[in-house]
Each structure stands twice: as structure tokens, then as C-alpha cells.
Design an enzyme around this catalytic site. Structure first.
Site, mmCIF file in Angstrom:
data_model
loop_
_atom_site.group_PDB
_atom_site.id
_atom_site.type_symbol
_atom_site.label_atom_id
_atom_site.label_comp_id
_atom_site.label_asym_id
_atom_site.label_seq_id
_atom_site.Cartn_x
_atom_site.Cartn_y
_atom_site.Cartn_z
ATOM 1 N N SER A 43 34.857 -26.067 102.162
ATOM 2 C CA SER A 43 33.977 -26.452 101.054
ATOM 3 C C SER A 43 33.835 -27.965 101.040
ATOM 4 O O SER A 43 34.757 -28.691 101.438
ATOM 5 C CB SER A 43 34.557 -25.981 99.716
ATOM 6 O OG SER A 43 33.853 -26.531 98.621
ATOM 7 N N TYR A 66 41.872 -25.806 94.314
ATOM 8 C CA TYR A 66 40.776 -25.364 95.173
ATOM 9 C C TYR A 66 40.440 -26.444 96.200
ATOM 10 O O TYR A 66 40.335 -26.169 97.408
ATOM 11 C CB TYR A 66 39.554 -25.039 94.320
ATOM 12 C CG TYR A 66 38.369 -24.535 95.098
ATOM 13 C CD1 TYR A 66 38.310 -23.214 95.526
ATOM 14 C CD2 TYR A 66 37.291 -25.365 95.395
ATOM 15 C CE1 TYR A 66 37.218 -22.732 96.245
ATOM 16 C CE2 TYR A 66 36.203 -24.908 96.106
ATOM 17 C CZ TYR A 66 36.162 -23.588 96.525
ATOM 18 O OH TYR A 66 35.086 -23.122 97.235
#
Length: 243
Positions: A137, A150
Site C-alpha cells: 500500500s 497498517y
């Protein structure tokens, strides 16, 4: 050839599964809890003339990863391409993040990729061919507010990517990562309007991406055309994270 895509019941994983099936892969559609949507993914692939089967596992658990890989190989044949897409997201300020939540995110997003890479790499080495693709990501490159776990887990994938690429290159296995930006999926559906507007303003191309655009990058990395590309990270983000 067989491709195993984790977290393939919906969103980016589903788009990847459908895209690779169109390229002739036999697809192992992995899910943890979303059985109905996983079956729907398989149904879409079969309706288009492809071959796919569902496989259930918690890929944060070592023994379940081992059993998953064995089941895929027994039913569909040797795994040529692994796409580590499964992951979860928990939001909170860093100072308020519980260690239990941190570990849950790290296990689902990073530990799972480590375990799966170990599980498939020997078979790929024996066949002297393989593709491993991590769905990271832009949060792993830029950081993201209220998403320390995350962001850290996705950044960890980039380090794993480079080490695995170096170690497996002599066996003709390529290892690469894709770092999506903001993609229109269930995971981003509840972004508040004010934050959504700020995010759109930060993207040079002025829009969010689609799962199919991420899948297009996976298709390339899984193909023979990418046989000399390894250890790389490709951002699919409309220019958000230009280097």
C-alpha cells in the site's frame, strides 16, 4: 498454471483472481470468512470459461498456511503464482492503539505473507519458475494517519519483498510488490466526505483507482514479460506517491 490469491473473495483480490483466470491461470480463490462471496468469485470465473476453486484458511496461522498450500497443490497442481492480498485494517491514534490490535494487523498483513512465501518457495524452486506478488500500500511508503499498524505492516512487506527477491532469484522466482493508492473498495467506502475531498485533492489524476487497475499490474508481473523484474515496488495510485 495455478495461481493462489489470498483474500480473493471481493475487492482487489476478486479483481486479481478474475484477471489471472482470463490469462489462463487455474485460480485458487482463498478466503477466511467470506464463503458466499468467494463462491461468487469462483462462479464468475467459471461463467467466463475459466477454472477456479475456493479454499478457506486463516493465513496468519502457520499450520493453516501449510494445509492451504497442500490442498491447492493436490487439487489444482503446482503453484506458479502467489498473490498475497489478504489483509485487515484497524484505525486509531498511535497512542491509543492496543498491542492486541497491533499484533492482529501485523499477523494478518505481514506474518501471512512470510508464511505463504516459505510454504510455496520450495515447490517453485523445484520447478525453476515462480511469481510472488505482495499487495502492499502507499500507506507503507507515506504513512497514514491513525493507521500505524497498517502502515507498518505494509512497509514490512516491502522489506520482505527485497530479501525474498534476492534469495529466490537464482531459482528463477521473481518477487515484487504493488502499492495501491486509494482504491474504491469496501475498505474505503466509509471515508468521511471531508477526508475524501482532501485525498482527491492530493492525487494528481484527481480520482480514486479501481480494483481492476491494480489487477492489471498483477497480470503484468505474473506474465513472461516480467521475467527480468524482481525486488521492485510498483505504485498504482494516480501519482499520489511519486518518487
Amino acid at each position: 498454471m495455478t495461481a493462489l490469491i489470498t483474500g480473493a473473495a471481493k475487492g482487489i483480490g476478486r479483481a486479481i483472481a478474475i484477471a489471472l483466470a482470463k490469462d489462463g491461470f487455474t485460480v485458487a480463490v482463498h478466503y477466511r470468512t467470506s464463503e458466499d462471496t468467494a463462491k461468487d468469485t469462483v462462479g464468475q470465473i467459471r461463467a467466463a470459461g475459466g477454472t477456479a476453486e475456493c479454499f478457506c484458511a486463516d493465513v496468519a496461522q502457520p499450520e493453516q498456511v501449510t494445509e492451504l498450500v497442500k490442498a491447492v497443490e493436490q487439487q489444482l497442481g503446482a503453484i506458479h503464482t502467489l498473490v498475497c492480498n489478504a489483509g485487515i485494517l484497524k484505525s486509531n491514534l498511535l497512542a491509543l492503539t492496543r498491542f492486541e490490535d497491533w499484533r492482529e494487523v501485523m499477523a494478518a498483513n505481514l506474518d501471512s505473507a512470510f508464511l505463504l512465501t516459505k510454504a510455496v518457495s520450495r515447490g517453485m524452486a523445484r520447478q525453476r519458475a515462480g511469481r510472488i506478488i505482495y499487495i502492499s500500500s502507499d500507506a507503507g511508503l507515506l504513512g497514514d494517519l491513525m493507521r500505524a499498524a497498517y502502515s507498518a505492516s505494509k512497509a514490512g512487506l516491502l522489506g520482505l519483498n527485497k530479501t525474498a527477491a534476492r534469495e529466490l532469484a537464482s531459482s528463477r522466482i521473481t518477487v515484487n510488490a504493488i502499492a495501491p493508492g486509494i482504491i474504491t473498495t469496501d475498505m474505503t467506502a466509509d471515508i468521511p466526505d471531508t477526508r475524501r475531498a482532501k485525498q482527491l485533492a492530493a492525487i494528481p489524476m484527481g480520482r480514486f483507482g479501481t480494483p481492476e487497475e491494480v489487477a492489471a499490474a498483477v497480470r503484468f508481473l505474473a506474465s513472461d514479460a516480467a521475467a527480468w523484474i524482481t525486488g521492485q515496488t510498483i505504485s498504482v495510485d494516480g501519482g499520489l506517491c511519486m518518487k
